[in-house]
Write an enzyme that holds these catalytic residues in place. Sequence first.
Site, PDB file in Angstrom:
ATOM      1  N   GLU A  79     -42.763  41.667  52.960  1.00  0.00           N
ATOM      2  CA  GLU A  79     -44.012  42.197  53.788  1.00  0.00           C
ATOM      3  C   GLU A  79     -44.184  41.184  54.961  1.00  0.00           C
ATOM      4  O   GLU A  79     -44.143  40.019  54.683  1.00  0.00           O
ATOM      5  CB  GLU A  79     -45.207  42.098  52.760  1.00  0.00           C
ATOM      6  CG  GLU A  79     -45.019  43.023  51.589  1.00  0.00           C
ATOM      7  CD  GLU A  79     -45.820  42.709  50.297  1.00  0.00           C
ATOM      8  OE1 GLU A  79     -46.394  43.863  49.730  1.00  0.00           O
ATOM      9  OE2 GLU A  79     -46.005  41.446  50.092  1.00  0.00           O
ATOM     10  N   ASP A  95     -52.026  54.525  47.005  1.00  0.00           N
ATOM     11  CA  ASP A  95     -52.609  53.225  46.708  1.00  0.00           C
ATOM     12  C   ASP A  95     -53.968  53.236  45.859  1.00  0.00           C
ATOM     13  O   ASP A  95     -54.864  53.947  46.512  1.00  0.00           O
ATOM     14  CB  ASP A  95     -52.724  52.515  48.139  1.00  0.00           C
ATOM     15  CG  ASP A  95     -51.458  52.243  48.898  1.00  0.00           C
ATOM     16  OD1 ASP A  95     -50.329  52.143  48.185  1.00  0.00           O
ATOM     17  OD2 ASP A  95     -51.466  52.639  50.054  1.00  0.00           O
TER      18      ASP A  95
END
Length: 247
Positions: free
Chosen positions: A8, A128
Amino acid sequence: MIIYPTMELQNGKCVTLHRGRLEEPSIYHVDPVETAIGWAAEGAEWVHVTDFDAVAGTGNNDELIEEIIRRTATSVQLAGGFRTRERVEQWIDKGAGRIALGTMPARDPETFKVLARDFPDQIVLAVDIWQGQLMTDGWKQPAAIQPEVFLQQFSNDPLAAVMITDIDSDIDQPDESLGVISSLAGQTPHRVIASGSVREIDDIARLKYVPNIDGTLVGRALFSRDVNLAEALEIAKPKPEKTADFI
C-alpha cells in the site's frame, strides 16, 4: 489458493493502516519496486498494489506503479482511486493485470457492468465492510445498500474476482474478520479474495479450506516478517488427492 503479496503506497512509501485510517499509517522503509521484484523472485504469481494517495484524492503514485508493472515479472492487481472508465482503461493499457473498484460499482453500477463486459477477467469488485455496512470513497462514506444485495447485483457479470475487506477488524483478531468475509463469500458465485485476515502462517492454512475463497492479500504480515512469503506460497498450493493403489 492464490497469495497476493500486497503493498500500500502513500507518498512513495510502503505503508499499512490501522482500521483503514489514512491519517495514521505505519511506514516501512523499503524500496517498493525492489520489494515487488523480490516477491516475484520468490514465486508470487500476483502482486497487489493500493494507492492510498489516489484513494484520498491528494495525488497519486502513478510513476512508481508504472515502474512496478514494468520491472516486476508477475501480474499486478491495482486498487485505489479508480472512479472513472478512462482511468481504468489507462491502467489496463499500461499493463495492469486487474483493477479493483469499490466506489464506482456503488455509485454507477451500469458503467461498472460495462467495464466488466469489456474487460472480462480483469475487473475486481471491491467490497469494503465497516460494522456491517458497505463503505465507499476511501472507506469514509456508508453506501445505501446492504453488502449482500450489492454482491448479488453483480452475480451475472464476468468479474475476475470479488475482494472482501473487513475494515473494522483488527489484525490481532483475525477470527472475527474471517467470519465476516466467509459469510459474504457464500453470497456470490464469483471467486473471492480475502483481505485483512492474515496475521500469521496458520491463518493461510485456515483460509485455504473456507468455501469460495480463492485467494488472500497478505501485506502487513509480510512487512513485519510474521509471515514468510515462500512458506505462504507453499501452504497455499493445492494438495494432490490420495489415490488408491491397484495391483
